[in-house]
Design a protein around this motif. Structure first.
Motif, short mmCIF file in Angstrom:
data_model
loop_
_atom_site.label_atom_id
_atom_site.label_comp_id
_atom_site.label_asym_id
_atom_site.label_seq_id
_atom_site.Cartn_x
_atom_site.Cartn_y
_atom_site.Cartn_z
N VAL A 72 -1.34 -7.01 -39.91
CA VAL A 72 -2.45 -6.15 -40.26
C VAL A 72 -1.99 -4.70 -40.30
CG1 VAL A 72 -4.75 -5.36 -39.61
CG2 VAL A 72 -4.10 -7.75 -39.21
N GLN A 73 -2.37 -4.03 -41.38
CA GLN A 73 -2.08 -2.59 -41.48
C GLN A 73 -3.31 -1.85 -41.99
OE1 GLN A 73 1.60 -2.26 -43.88
NE2 GLN A 73 2.51 -1.36 -42.05
N LEU A 74 -3.62 -0.75 -41.33
CA LEU A 74 -4.63 0.19 -41.80
C LEU A 74 -3.92 1.52 -41.95
CD1 LEU A 74 -7.59 -0.67 -39.38
CD2 LEU A 74 -7.19 -1.56 -41.67
N VAL A 75 -3.88 2.01 -43.18
CA VAL A 75 -3.12 3.23 -43.46
C VAL A 75 -4.07 4.31 -43.95
CG1 VAL A 75 -1.23 4.25 -44.77
CG2 VAL A 75 -1.08 1.86 -44.00
N GLU A 76 -4.22 5.37 -43.12
CA GLU A 76 -5.10 6.47 -43.48
C GLU A 76 -4.33 7.52 -44.27
OE1 GLU A 76 -6.44 5.58 -39.05
OE2 GLU A 76 -4.54 5.80 -40.12
N SER A 77 -5.07 8.25 -45.09
CA SER A 77 -4.51 9.37 -45.82
C SER A 77 -5.64 10.34 -46.14
CB SER A 77 -3.82 8.91 -47.11
OG SER A 77 -4.74 8.26 -47.96
N GLY A 78 -5.25 11.56 -46.53
CA GLY A 78 -6.23 12.54 -46.98
C GLY A 78 -6.54 13.64 -46.00
N GLY A 79 -5.96 13.58 -44.81
CA GLY A 79 -6.20 14.65 -43.85
C GLY A 79 -5.47 15.93 -44.24
N GLY A 80 -5.76 16.99 -43.50
CA GLY A 80 -5.09 18.26 -43.77
C GLY A 80 -5.84 19.42 -43.18
N PRO B 275 -14.55 -14.76 -34.02
CA PRO B 275 -14.16 -14.18 -32.72
C PRO B 275 -13.83 -12.70 -32.88
CG PRO B 275 -12.32 -15.38 -33.65
CD PRO B 275 -13.49 -15.63 -34.57
N GLN B 276 -14.04 -11.94 -31.84
CA GLN B 276 -13.90 -10.50 -31.93
C GLN B 276 -12.46 -10.10 -32.18
OE1 GLN B 276 -12.73 -7.62 -30.11
NE2 GLN B 276 -13.82 -6.35 -31.57
N ARG B 277 -12.27 -9.32 -33.22
CA ARG B 277 -10.97 -8.76 -33.55
C ARG B 277 -11.19 -7.33 -34.00
NH1 ARG B 277 -9.56 -13.25 -37.85
NH2 ARG B 277 -11.67 -13.90 -37.33
N THR B 278 -10.33 -6.45 -33.54
CA THR B 278 -10.43 -5.06 -33.98
C THR B 278 -9.04 -4.50 -34.19
OG1 THR B 278 -11.56 -2.96 -33.54
CG2 THR B 278 -10.45 -4.01 -31.67
N TYR B 279 -8.91 -3.69 -35.22
CA TYR B 279 -7.63 -3.09 -35.58
C TYR B 279 -7.82 -1.61 -35.83
CZ TYR B 279 -6.63 -8.02 -36.48
OH TYR B 279 -6.50 -9.38 -36.36
N TRP B 280 -6.74 -0.85 -35.59
CA TRP B 280 -6.78 0.61 -35.73
C TRP B 280 -5.66 1.08 -36.63
CZ3 TRP B 280 -10.70 3.46 -33.71
CH2 TRP B 280 -11.48 2.86 -32.71
N GLY B 281 -5.95 2.16 -37.35
CA GLY B 281 -4.91 2.85 -38.08
C GLY B 281 -4.19 3.83 -37.16
N GLN B 282 -3.22 4.52 -37.72
CA GLN B 282 -2.40 5.43 -36.91
C GLN B 282 -3.03 6.80 -36.76
OE1 GLN B 282 -1.94 4.89 -40.10
NE2 GLN B 282 -1.60 6.94 -40.97
N GLY B 283 -4.04 7.09 -37.55
CA GLY B 283 -4.74 8.37 -37.46
C GLY B 283 -4.23 9.39 -38.46
N THR B 284 -5.12 10.27 -38.86
CA THR B 284 -4.77 11.38 -39.74
C THR B 284 -5.46 12.65 -39.22
OG1 THR B 284 -4.68 12.14 -42.05
CG2 THR B 284 -6.66 10.95 -41.39
N GLN B 285 -4.70 13.73 -39.19
CA GLN B 285 -5.21 14.98 -38.61
C GLN B 285 -6.06 15.73 -39.62
OE1 GLN B 285 -4.64 16.47 -35.38
NE2 GLN B 285 -6.24 17.86 -36.12
N VAL B 286 -7.22 16.16 -39.15
CA VAL B 286 -8.09 17.05 -39.92
C VAL B 286 -8.27 18.32 -39.11
CG1 VAL B 286 -10.42 17.42 -40.83
CG2 VAL B 286 -9.29 15.20 -41.13
N THR B 287 -7.93 19.44 -39.71
CA THR B 287 -8.07 20.73 -39.05
C THR B 287 -8.94 21.64 -39.91
OG1 THR B 287 -5.89 20.53 -38.02
CG2 THR B 287 -6.86 22.72 -38.09
N VAL B 288 -10.02 22.13 -39.31
CA VAL B 288 -10.94 23.03 -40.02
C VAL B 288 -10.81 24.40 -39.39
CG1 VAL B 288 -13.30 23.43 -40.78
CG2 VAL B 288 -12.49 21.08 -40.39
#
Length: 117
Positions: free
Chosen positions: A2-10, A102-115
């Protein structure tokens, strides 16, 4: 695998917009509730927005009217459109995939958002 890949932060100025994307693989995407969480400096991780397999959505009070979650099942991708960004939106944003039974949950690695100006 399983892979969750985030993008679009900045980095964005207050009042600006960003769109986050999360591409999922290794899961039967259409069956999962997808969510965006965030963790700001010194804070606990919190739910920002969620979207069920049927397309029902929910939002944290702090982002209602500014953020929109959506999903494209053909692309196995969930999005978070963020408008009218505020400095307090600064955080690492994480994509989550959740299946109840059955309960399963997965996480991505995260993407930084700075305002910030």
């Amino acid at each position: 695998q399983v892979q969750l890949v985030e993008s679009g932060g900045g980095l964005v100025q207050p009042g600006g917009s960003l769109r986050l994307s999360c591409a999922a693989s290794g899961i039967f995407f259409v069956s999962y509730t997808m969510g965006w969480y965030r963790q700001g400096p010194g804070k606990q991780r919190e739910l920002v927005a969620g979207i069920t397999s049927r397309g029902s959505t929910n939002y944290a009070d702090s982002v209602k009217g500014r953020f929109t979650i959506s999903r494209d099942n053909a692309k196995n991708t969930v999005y978070l459109q963020m408008n009218s960004l505020k400095p307090e939106d600064t955080a690492v944003y994480y994509c989550n995939a959740d299946y109840p039974y059955p309960q399963r949950t997965y996480w991505g690695q995260g993407t930084q958002v700075t305002v910030s100006s």
